[in-house]
Design a protein around this motif. Structure first.
Motif, PDB file in Angstrom:
ATOM      1  N   ILE A   7       0.861  -1.219  -0.048  1.00 41.42           N
ATOM      2  CA  ILE A   7      -0.115   0.096  -0.107  1.00 41.42           C
ATOM      3  C   ILE A   7       0.762   1.352   0.198  1.00 41.42           C
ATOM      4  CG2 ILE A   7      -1.679   1.512   1.220  1.00 41.42           C
ATOM      5  CD1 ILE A   7      -2.830  -1.380   2.431  1.00 41.42           C
ATOM      6  N   SER A   8       0.615   1.957  -0.969  1.00 39.98           N
ATOM      7  CA  SER A   8       1.420   3.425  -1.142  1.00 39.98           C
ATOM      8  C   SER A   8       0.641   4.624  -1.549  1.00 39.98           C
ATOM      9  CB  SER A   8       2.442   3.004  -1.905  1.00 39.98           C
ATOM     10  OG  SER A   8       3.556   4.271  -2.290  1.00 39.98           O
ATOM     11  N   LYS A   9       0.306   5.454  -0.866  1.00 38.75           N
ATOM     12  CA  LYS A   9      -0.249   6.654  -1.461  1.00 38.75           C
ATOM     13  C   LYS A   9      -1.728   6.472  -1.741  1.00 38.75           C
ATOM     14  CE  LYS A   9       4.170   9.058  -2.295  1.00 38.75           C
ATOM     15  NZ  LYS A   9       5.013   9.319  -3.284  1.00 38.75           N
ATOM     16  N   GLY A  10      -2.412   5.564  -1.050  1.00 32.95           N
ATOM     17  CA  GLY A  10      -3.959   5.372  -1.568  1.00 32.95           C
ATOM     18  C   GLY A  10      -3.727   4.077  -2.791  1.00 32.95           C
ATOM     19  N   LYS A  11      -2.864   3.641  -3.118  1.00 35.57           N
ATOM     20  CA  LYS A  11      -2.858   2.509  -4.155  1.00 35.57           C
ATOM     21  C   LYS A  11      -2.305   1.417  -3.556  1.00 35.57           C
ATOM     22  CE  LYS A  11      -3.432   5.897  -7.419  1.00 35.57           C
ATOM     23  NZ  LYS A  11      -4.914   5.987  -8.075  1.00 35.57           N
ATOM     24  N   ILE A  12      -2.650   0.063  -4.106  1.00 35.28           N
ATOM     25  CA  ILE A  12      -2.092  -0.969  -3.678  1.00 35.28           C
ATOM     26  C   ILE A  12      -1.457  -1.505  -4.863  1.00 35.28           C
ATOM     27  CG2 ILE A  12      -2.794  -3.334  -3.479  1.00 35.28           C
ATOM     28  CD1 ILE A  12      -5.491  -2.456  -2.366  1.00 35.28           C
ATOM     29  N   GLU A  13      -0.004  -1.628  -4.715  1.00 34.14           N
ATOM     30  CA  GLU A  13       0.724  -2.117  -6.025  1.00 34.14           C
ATOM     31  C   GLU A  13       0.860  -3.586  -5.578  1.00 34.14           C
ATOM     32  OE1 GLU A  13       3.645   1.880  -5.523  1.00 34.14           O
ATOM     33  OE2 GLU A  13       4.224   0.075  -4.438  1.00 34.14           O
ATOM     34  N   VAL A  14       0.759  -4.157  -7.036  1.00 38.66           N
ATOM     35  CA  VAL A  14       0.997  -5.624  -6.786  1.00 38.66           C
ATOM     36  C   VAL A  14       2.310  -5.950  -7.622  1.00 38.66           C
ATOM     37  CG1 VAL A  14      -0.069  -7.860  -7.653  1.00 38.66           C
ATOM     38  CG2 VAL A  14      -1.642  -5.793  -6.981  1.00 38.66           C
ATOM     39  N   ARG A 153      12.647 -14.148  -6.406  1.00 38.85           N
ATOM     40  CA  ARG A 153      12.668 -12.908  -7.232  1.00 38.85           C
ATOM     41  C   ARG A 153      11.486 -11.926  -7.286  1.00 38.85           C
ATOM     42  NH1 ARG A 153      12.965 -15.428 -11.898  1.00 38.85           N
ATOM     43  NH2 ARG A 153      15.219 -15.759 -11.907  1.00 38.85           N
ATOM     44  N   LEU A 154      11.606 -10.698  -6.751  1.00 44.20           N
ATOM     45  CA  LEU A 154      10.710  -9.836  -6.491  1.00 44.20           C
ATOM     46  C   LEU A 154      10.856  -8.734  -7.715  1.00 44.20           C
ATOM     47  CD1 LEU A 154       8.683  -8.425  -4.813  1.00 44.20           C
ATOM     48  CD2 LEU A 154      10.524  -7.357  -3.433  1.00 44.20           C
ATOM     49  N   SER A 155       9.458  -8.614  -8.440  1.00 43.71           N
ATOM     50  CA  SER A 155       9.894  -7.773  -9.704  1.00 43.71           C
ATOM     51  C   SER A 155       9.939  -6.206  -9.160  1.00 43.71           C
ATOM     52  CB  SER A 155       8.262  -7.776 -10.298  1.00 43.71           C
ATOM     53  OG  SER A 155       7.229  -7.208  -9.522  1.00 43.71           O
ATOM     54  N   GLU A 156      10.822  -5.596 -10.089  1.00 47.53           N
ATOM     55  CA  GLU A 156      11.135  -4.339  -9.599  1.00 47.53           C
ATOM     56  C   GLU A 156      10.157  -3.462  -9.753  1.00 47.53           C
ATOM     57  OE1 GLU A 156      14.281  -2.922  -8.779  1.00 47.53           O
ATOM     58  OE2 GLU A 156      15.052  -4.894  -8.551  1.00 47.53           O
ATOM     59  N   LYS A 157       9.170  -3.409 -10.725  1.00 48.05           N
ATOM     60  CA  LYS A 157       7.970  -2.546 -10.681  1.00 48.05           C
ATOM     61  C   LYS A 157       6.791  -3.438 -10.543  1.00 48.05           C
ATOM     62  CE  LYS A 157      10.371   0.681 -14.224  1.00 48.05           C
ATOM     63  NZ  LYS A 157      10.458   0.870 -15.613  1.00 48.05           N
ATOM     64  N   PRO A 158       5.922  -2.851 -10.064  1.00 50.92           N
ATOM     65  CA  PRO A 158       4.458  -3.295  -9.825  1.00 50.92           C
ATOM     66  C   PRO A 158       3.950  -3.839 -11.169  1.00 50.92           C
ATOM     67  CG  PRO A 158       4.445  -1.247  -9.077  1.00 50.92           C
ATOM     68  CD  PRO A 158       5.593  -1.113  -9.840  1.00 50.92           C
ATOM     69  N   ILE A 159       3.152  -5.166 -11.349  1.00 51.21           N
ATOM     70  CA  ILE A 159       2.694  -5.631 -12.383  1.00 51.21           C
ATOM     71  C   ILE A 159       1.471  -5.025 -12.610  1.00 51.21           C
ATOM     72  CG2 ILE A 159       4.070  -7.786 -12.413  1.00 51.21           C
ATOM     73  CD1 ILE A 159       1.716  -9.182 -11.031  1.00 51.21           C
ATOM     74  N   VAL A 161      -1.396  -1.696 -10.619  1.00 57.93           N
ATOM     75  CA  VAL A 161      -1.757  -0.795  -9.588  1.00 57.93           C
ATOM     76  C   VAL A 161      -3.265  -0.812  -9.341  1.00 57.93           C
ATOM     77  CG1 VAL A 161      -1.324   1.424  -8.712  1.00 57.93           C
ATOM     78  CG2 VAL A 161       0.510   0.218  -9.770  1.00 57.93           C
ATOM     79  N   LEU A 162      -3.754  -0.791  -8.212  1.00 58.32           N
ATOM     80  CA  LEU A 162      -5.159  -0.724  -7.979  1.00 58.32           C
ATOM     81  C   LEU A 162      -5.464   0.593  -6.917  1.00 58.32           C
ATOM     82  CD1 LEU A 162      -5.798  -4.345  -7.058  1.00 58.32           C
ATOM     83  CD2 LEU A 162      -5.935  -3.389  -9.337  1.00 58.32           C
ATOM     84  N   ASP A 163      -6.501   1.104  -7.250  1.00 49.33           N
ATOM     85  CA  ASP A 163      -6.946   2.386  -6.255  1.00 49.33           C
ATOM     86  C   ASP A 163      -7.760   1.485  -5.290  1.00 49.33           C
ATOM     87  OD1 ASP A 163      -9.138   4.312  -5.681  1.00 49.33           O
ATOM     88  OD2 ASP A 163      -7.479   5.480  -6.479  1.00 49.33           O
ATOM     89  N   LEU A 164      -7.048   1.664  -3.996  1.00 46.64           N
ATOM     90  CA  LEU A 164      -7.748   1.391  -2.677  1.00 46.64           C
ATOM     91  C   LEU A 164      -9.221   1.853  -2.567  1.00 46.64           C
ATOM     92  CD1 LEU A 164      -7.198  -0.112  -0.423  1.00 46.64           C
ATOM     93  CD2 LEU A 164      -6.219   1.806   1.063  1.00 46.64           C
ATOM     94  N   GLU A 165      -9.478   3.216  -2.883  1.00 47.82           N
ATOM     95  CA  GLU A 165     -10.923   3.499  -2.702  1.00 47.82           C
ATOM     96  C   GLU A 165     -11.840   2.665  -3.723  1.00 47.82           C
ATOM     97  OE1 GLU A 165     -12.255   5.169  -0.187  1.00 47.82           O
ATOM     98  OE2 GLU A 165     -10.050   5.126   0.574  1.00 47.82           O
ATOM     99  N   GLU A 166     -11.268   2.587  -4.887  1.00 48.80           N
ATOM    100  CA  GLU A 166     -12.116   1.822  -5.802  1.00 48.80           C
ATOM    101  C   GLU A 166     -12.355   0.366  -5.338  1.00 48.80           C
ATOM    102  OE1 GLU A 166     -13.622   2.510  -9.006  1.00 48.80           O
ATOM    103  OE2 GLU A 166     -13.508   4.493  -8.346  1.00 48.80           O
ATOM    104  N   LEU A 167     -11.249  -0.292  -5.047  1.00 46.65           N
ATOM    105  CA  LEU A 167     -11.503  -1.684  -4.361  1.00 46.65           C
ATOM    106  C   LEU A 167     -12.642  -1.851  -3.171  1.00 46.65           C
ATOM    107  CD1 LEU A 167     -10.548  -4.573  -4.317  1.00 46.65           C
ATOM    108  CD2 LEU A 167      -8.689  -3.774  -2.424  1.00 46.65           C
ATOM    109  N   ASN A 189      -2.210  -5.485   4.448  1.00 46.85           N
ATOM    110  CA  ASN A 189      -1.506  -4.856   5.439  1.00 46.85           C
ATOM    111  C   ASN A 189      -0.315  -5.665   5.755  1.00 46.85           C
ATOM    112  OD1 ASN A 189      -3.003  -2.186   5.341  1.00 46.85           O
ATOM    113  ND2 ASN A 189      -4.278  -3.183   6.863  1.00 46.85           N
ATOM    114  N   GLY A 190      -0.604  -6.755   5.934  1.00 42.13           N
ATOM    115  CA  GLY A 190       0.541  -7.899   6.448  1.00 42.13           C
ATOM    116  C   GLY A 190       1.270  -7.937   5.196  1.00 42.13           C
ATOM    117  N   SER A 191       0.913  -7.953   3.981  1.00 41.87           N
ATOM    118  CA  SER A 191       1.841  -8.036   2.954  1.00 41.87           C
ATOM    119  C   SER A 191       2.710  -6.768   2.649  1.00 41.87           C
ATOM    120  CB  SER A 191       0.964  -8.274   1.506  1.00 41.87           C
ATOM    121  OG  SER A 191       1.694  -8.390   0.575  1.00 41.87           O
ATOM    122  N   THR A 192       2.175  -5.671   3.174  1.00 40.36           N
ATOM    123  CA  THR A 192       2.878  -4.358   2.941  1.00 40.36           C
ATOM    124  C   THR A 192       4.106  -4.648   3.833  1.00 40.36           C
ATOM    125  OG1 THR A 192       1.036  -3.238   2.230  1.00 40.36           O
ATOM    126  CG2 THR A 192       2.699  -1.781   3.056  1.00 40.36           C
TER     127      THR A 192
END
Length: 199
Positions: A7-14, A153-159, A161-167, A189-192
């Motif tokens: 979770i970053s700035k109201g977004k969920i990065e995957v 292997r963790l991707s460098e960039k999100p595959i 990005v979701l808007d938290l409020e939309e979710l 939150n745990g994942s973050t």
């Protein structure tokens, strides 16, 4: 391939999170070698009152005991199945040892060798929880992940990005069951927390 969320700035990065199978195999082998030989595979023995064997017991509850065993050929097979990720169904269980009061994790394979239980090191437990994507685990959230971070292997960039409020709107309009929202948010939150340890 699995996913991990931040979770970053109201977004969920995957992000994608992929175990490096060769490294995981070597790691699991090395971790087993840190355990005493007679404790890598434990006998699972249903409790039989006075007739329950008492020798070499490391754990006891109302239904069963776990006992150390002299290494046997089937032990090598069971460890190999786990090391090579061939155990499809299993159960992780935290136990407190009788002999030293230390908490350890065991893995009970749900297969025909169900009378045998594998004891895991703390690092192997963390690796397995991360591979399962069990981000709600306090062990994973609070643990030191430095010994296992290079196994993935963790991707460098999100595959994506979701808007938290939309979710949240999906849940509030019953497109997704409302009772799932708290569970999903707890997992995200745990994942973050885990994601930030891996970075």
């Amino acid at each position: 391939m699995g996913e991990i969320y931040n979770i970053s700035k109201g977004k969920i990065e995957v992000y994608s999170l992929e175990p490096l199978r060769g490294k995981v195999i070597t790691f699991r082998q090395e971790e087993f070698e840190k355990l005493p030989e007679d404790e890598r595979v434990l006998d699972y023995i249903p409790t039989k009152g006075w007739f329950t064997p008492r020798k070499n017991i490391i754990y006891e509850c109302g239904s069963h005991v776990l006992r150390k065993r002299n290494p046997q050929p089937e032990d090598e097979f069971l460890m190999s199945e786990f090391i090579n990720n061939h155990i499809g169904a299993y159960s992780l269980k935290d136990i407190t040892r009788l002999d030293n009061g230390r908490e350890v994790t065991t893995l009970e394979p749900l297969m025909y060798l169900s009378s045998k239980v594998l004891q895991l090191t703390d690092a192997t437990t963390l690796e397995l929880l991360l591979e399962q994507g069990n981000y709600s685990s306090k062990k994973l959230q609070n643990g030191n992940l430095s010994s296992i971070s290079d196994l993935f292997r963790l991707s460098e960039k999100p595959i994506t990005v979701l808007d938290l409020e939309e979710l949240k709107k999906y849940f509030s309009t019953n497109l997704v069951p409302k009772d799932e929202l708290a569970k999903k948010m707890s997992m995200i939150n745990g994942s973050t927390k885990v994601y930030r340890k891996l970075r």
